[in-house]
Motif scaffolding. Sequence first.
Motif, PDB file in Angstrom:
ATOM      1  N   ARG A  93       0.805  -1.220   0.000  1.00  0.00           N
ATOM      2  CA  ARG A  93       0.000   0.000   0.000  1.00  0.00           C
ATOM      3  C   ARG A  93       0.839   1.271   0.000  1.00  0.00           C
ATOM      4  NH1 ARG A  93      -2.951  -0.001   5.921  1.00  0.00           N
ATOM      5  NH2 ARG A  93      -1.098   0.297   7.217  1.00  0.00           N
ATOM      6  N   ASP A  94       2.002   1.272   0.646  1.00  0.00           N
ATOM      7  CA  ASP A  94       2.842   2.470   0.632  1.00  0.00           C
ATOM      8  C   ASP A  94       3.318   2.778  -0.791  1.00  0.00           C
ATOM      9  OD1 ASP A  94       2.532   2.783   3.330  1.00  0.00           O
ATOM     10  OD2 ASP A  94       4.457   1.879   3.859  1.00  0.00           O
ATOM     11  N   ALA A  95       3.717   1.733  -1.520  1.00  0.00           N
ATOM     12  CA  ALA A  95       4.145   1.932  -2.903  1.00  0.00           C
ATOM     13  C   ALA A  95       2.976   2.401  -3.761  1.00  0.00           C
ATOM     14  CB  ALA A  95       4.723   0.633  -3.463  1.00  0.00           C
ATOM     15  N   ALA A  96       1.769   1.877  -3.494  1.00  0.00           N
ATOM     16  CA  ALA A  96       0.593   2.292  -4.260  1.00  0.00           C
ATOM     17  C   ALA A  96       0.256   3.757  -4.015  1.00  0.00           C
ATOM     18  CB  ALA A  96      -0.603   1.405  -3.917  1.00  0.00           C
ATOM     19  N   ILE A 204     -10.064   1.488 -19.235  1.00  0.00           N
ATOM     20  CA  ILE A 204      -9.699   0.893 -17.946  1.00  0.00           C
ATOM     21  C   ILE A 204      -8.288   0.322 -18.019  1.00  0.00           C
ATOM     22  CG2 ILE A 204     -10.313  -0.750 -16.144  1.00  0.00           C
ATOM     23  CD1 ILE A 204     -13.168  -0.704 -17.174  1.00  0.00           C
ATOM     24  N   TYR A 205      -7.346   1.005 -17.388  1.00  0.00           N
ATOM     25  CA  TYR A 205      -5.994   0.492 -17.237  1.00  0.00           C
ATOM     26  C   TYR A 205      -5.956  -0.381 -15.982  1.00  0.00           C
ATOM     27  CZ  TYR A 205      -4.536   4.165 -20.503  1.00  0.00           C
ATOM     28  OH  TYR A 205      -4.391   4.985 -21.603  1.00  0.00           O
ATOM     29  N   THR A 206      -5.252  -1.495 -16.064  1.00  0.00           N
ATOM     30  CA  THR A 206      -5.160  -2.381 -14.904  1.00  0.00           C
ATOM     31  C   THR A 206      -3.701  -2.665 -14.571  1.00  0.00           C
ATOM     32  OG1 THR A 206      -5.326  -4.385 -16.280  1.00  0.00           O
ATOM     33  CG2 THR A 206      -7.379  -3.461 -15.412  1.00  0.00           C
ATOM     34  N   ILE A 207      -3.420  -2.724 -13.280  1.00  0.00           N
ATOM     35  CA  ILE A 207      -2.077  -3.054 -12.797  1.00  0.00           C
ATOM     36  C   ILE A 207      -2.216  -4.229 -11.848  1.00  0.00           C
ATOM     37  CG2 ILE A 207      -0.064  -2.247 -11.534  1.00  0.00           C
ATOM     38  CD1 ILE A 207      -0.639   0.551 -12.462  1.00  0.00           C
ATOM     39  N   GLY A 208      -1.709  -5.388 -12.261  1.00  0.00           N
ATOM     40  CA  GLY A 208      -1.802  -6.593 -11.453  1.00  0.00           C
ATOM     41  C   GLY A 208      -0.826  -6.560 -10.291  1.00  0.00           C
ATOM     42  N   MET A 209      -1.331  -6.758  -9.090  1.00  0.00           N
ATOM     43  CA  MET A 209      -0.529  -6.647  -7.871  1.00  0.00           C
ATOM     44  C   MET A 209      -0.372  -7.987  -7.168  1.00  0.00           C
ATOM     45  SD  MET A 209       0.218  -3.420  -7.680  1.00  0.00           S
ATOM     46  CE  MET A 209       0.649  -3.143  -5.974  1.00  0.00           C
ATOM     47  N   ALA A 228     -10.588  -4.932 -23.707  1.00  0.00           N
ATOM     48  CA  ALA A 228     -11.926  -4.579 -24.191  1.00  0.00           C
ATOM     49  C   ALA A 228     -12.131  -3.078 -24.266  1.00  0.00           C
ATOM     50  CB  ALA A 228     -12.984  -5.208 -23.285  1.00  0.00           C
ATOM     51  N   THR A 229     -11.410  -2.308 -23.450  1.00  0.00           N
ATOM     52  CA  THR A 229     -11.637  -0.862 -23.389  1.00  0.00           C
ATOM     53  C   THR A 229     -10.520  -0.051 -24.032  1.00  0.00           C
ATOM     54  OG1 THR A 229     -10.626  -0.723 -21.180  1.00  0.00           O
ATOM     55  CG2 THR A 229     -13.002  -1.127 -21.282  1.00  0.00           C
ATOM     56  N   GLY A 230      -9.571  -0.722 -24.687  1.00  0.00           N
ATOM     57  CA  GLY A 230      -8.526  -0.004 -25.408  1.00  0.00           C
ATOM     58  C   GLY A 230      -7.395   0.482 -24.546  1.00  0.00           C
ATOM     59  N   ALA A 231      -7.127  -0.202 -23.437  1.00  0.00           N
ATOM     60  CA  ALA A 231      -6.053   0.190 -22.536  1.00  0.00           C
ATOM     61  C   ALA A 231      -5.021  -0.923 -22.462  1.00  0.00           C
ATOM     62  CB  ALA A 231      -6.612   0.536 -21.151  1.00  0.00           C
ATOM     63  N   GLU A 232      -4.178  -0.851 -21.435  1.00  0.00           N
ATOM     64  CA  GLU A 232      -3.117  -1.828 -21.231  1.00  0.00           C
ATOM     65  C   GLU A 232      -3.246  -2.441 -19.850  1.00  0.00           C
ATOM     66  OE1 GLU A 232       0.145  -2.804 -22.921  1.00  0.00           O
ATOM     67  OE2 GLU A 232      -1.301  -2.475 -24.517  1.00  0.00           O
ATOM     68  N   ALA A 233      -2.834  -3.699 -19.741  1.00  0.00           N
ATOM     69  CA  ALA A 233      -2.702  -4.368 -18.441  1.00  0.00           C
ATOM     70  C   ALA A 233      -1.218  -4.530 -18.133  1.00  0.00           C
ATOM     71  CB  ALA A 233      -3.395  -5.724 -18.471  1.00  0.00           C
ATOM     72  N   TYR A 234      -0.827  -4.156 -16.925  1.00  0.00           N
ATOM     73  CA  TYR A 234       0.575  -4.218 -16.514  1.00  0.00           C
ATOM     74  C   TYR A 234       0.710  -5.156 -15.311  1.00  0.00           C
ATOM     75  CZ  TYR A 234       0.835   0.089 -19.258  1.00  0.00           C
ATOM     76  OH  TYR A 234       0.752   1.034 -20.256  1.00  0.00           O
ATOM     77  N   PHE A 235       1.834  -5.885 -15.269  1.00  0.00           N
ATOM     78  CA  PHE A 235       2.074  -6.824 -14.185  1.00  0.00           C
ATOM     79  C   PHE A 235       3.510  -6.657 -13.689  1.00  0.00           C
ATOM     80  CE2 PHE A 235      -1.299  -8.502 -16.804  1.00  0.00           C
ATOM     81  CZ  PHE A 235      -2.272  -8.859 -15.862  1.00  0.00           C
ATOM     82  N   THR A 239       7.189  -3.747  -6.660  1.00  0.00           N
ATOM     83  CA  THR A 239       6.366  -2.578  -6.362  1.00  0.00           C
ATOM     84  C   THR A 239       7.090  -1.272  -6.647  1.00  0.00           C
ATOM     85  OG1 THR A 239       7.062  -2.678  -4.039  1.00  0.00           O
ATOM     86  CG2 THR A 239       4.990  -3.774  -4.614  1.00  0.00           C
ATOM     87  N   ARG A 240       8.426  -1.327  -6.729  1.00  0.00           N
ATOM     88  CA  ARG A 240       9.181  -0.113  -7.053  1.00  0.00           C
ATOM     89  C   ARG A 240       8.923   0.346  -8.483  1.00  0.00           C
ATOM     90  NH1 ARG A 240      14.954  -2.204  -4.930  1.00  0.00           N
ATOM     91  NH2 ARG A 240      14.095  -4.056  -6.001  1.00  0.00           N
ATOM     92  N   ASP A 241       8.323  -0.516  -9.304  1.00  0.00           N
ATOM     93  CA  ASP A 241       7.992  -0.144 -10.682  1.00  0.00           C
ATOM     94  C   ASP A 241       6.656   0.580 -10.797  1.00  0.00           C
ATOM     95  OD1 ASP A 241      10.317  -1.311 -11.672  1.00  0.00           O
ATOM     96  OD2 ASP A 241       9.366  -3.274 -11.905  1.00  0.00           O
ATOM     97  N   LEU A 242       5.886   0.638  -9.703  1.00  0.00           N
ATOM     98  CA  LEU A 242       4.538   1.208  -9.777  1.00  0.00           C
ATOM     99  C   LEU A 242       4.547   2.671 -10.201  1.00  0.00           C
ATOM    100  CD1 LEU A 242       2.659  -0.278  -6.689  1.00  0.00           C
ATOM    101  CD2 LEU A 242       2.218  -0.723  -9.106  1.00  0.00           C
ATOM    102  N   THR A 243       5.424   3.460  -9.612  1.00  0.00           N
ATOM    103  CA  THR A 243       5.462   4.882  -9.945  1.00  0.00           C
ATOM    104  C   THR A 243       5.766   5.086 -11.421  1.00  0.00           C
ATOM    105  OG1 THR A 243       6.067   5.585  -7.713  1.00  0.00           O
ATOM    106  CG2 THR A 243       6.658   7.060  -9.523  1.00  0.00           C
ATOM    107  N   ARG A 244       6.743   4.371 -11.931  1.00  0.00           N
ATOM    108  CA  ARG A 244       7.075   4.483 -13.363  1.00  0.00           C
ATOM    109  C   ARG A 244       5.882   4.102 -14.242  1.00  0.00           C
ATOM    110  NH1 ARG A 244       8.163   0.804 -16.958  1.00  0.00           N
ATOM    111  NH2 ARG A 244       8.427  -0.836 -15.393  1.00  0.00           N
TER     112      ARG A 244
END
Length: 305
Positions: A93-96, A204-209, A228-235, A239-244
Amino acid sequence: MRLLLCALASAAPVAAQQDVQPPRATFSSSADLVVLHVTVVDRKAGFVAGLPREAFTVYENGRPQRLAFFRNEDSPVTVGLVIDSSSSMARKRDAALAAGLAFAQSSHPEDQFFTVHFNERVWFGLPPSQPFTRDLAAFRGALQRTEARGRTAFFDALALGLAHVERGDAQKKVLIVLSDGGDNASTRRFADVLDAARRSDTVIYTIGMADQYDDDADPGALKELARATGAEAYFPKDTRDLTRLLEQIARDIRSGYTLGYTAESRAPGFQEVRVDVAAPDNRPLSVRARSGYMRQGGAEPDAPR
């Protein structure tokens, strides 16, 4: 049809939370005008701006459509962060929180923000009297209204985000989801929220945690929502990659194109959409746009999950 954006972020203990039950609204798009939010990238995954209207061709069910409008300027959006606050997020949660603030700082200064948090319950980060904010201090407070415990009502939270983003002033609407994609507490099915997303113009962009402790993780759901909504899913693996990643999403949103056309067909159900782009200098480009939309009266094409 309108666009919906929602994002999730979390941090810090919460006081005086207000539970919110997602509305039982019927999501539908009955307007003739179809709006598409399109991102163009080159081989290096760099965002490509400045393309002319003539570079784009839109197809609905395989038939070319005549563009009614075209826009490529950096315009404000309404954005929601949808944040998993179940026990599986305790270590993240701190990284988020830091990533959510970095996203806001990289966004258009006139963007509208809100947050939706969820464990087995669902609640807004902002008070009822303030549905959206442009103020970074208020947004920070909204991010902090969370606690990492309990089960996961992801589908209910996404339904609430989709409904709430429609209240925003901006024409373009986005949701950003931080979750492992799993659900063990919702009253809704995945098919319900996927249908809702297809009936809106929401990106809808999604980031898998997920990590090794997440037995209920469902990366497939996150991928399907984004595709389906024209975005990207990231995995991200760390967690240090979240900000980038969230700063990259902010650039993506600000570098996109908005296309609109009046559909020739009035048939109900799922309408398949494809966008092609041809660069004036013939360099190879890739397009990201929603794969289709649901016209009023249609039924969800996918099997329930």
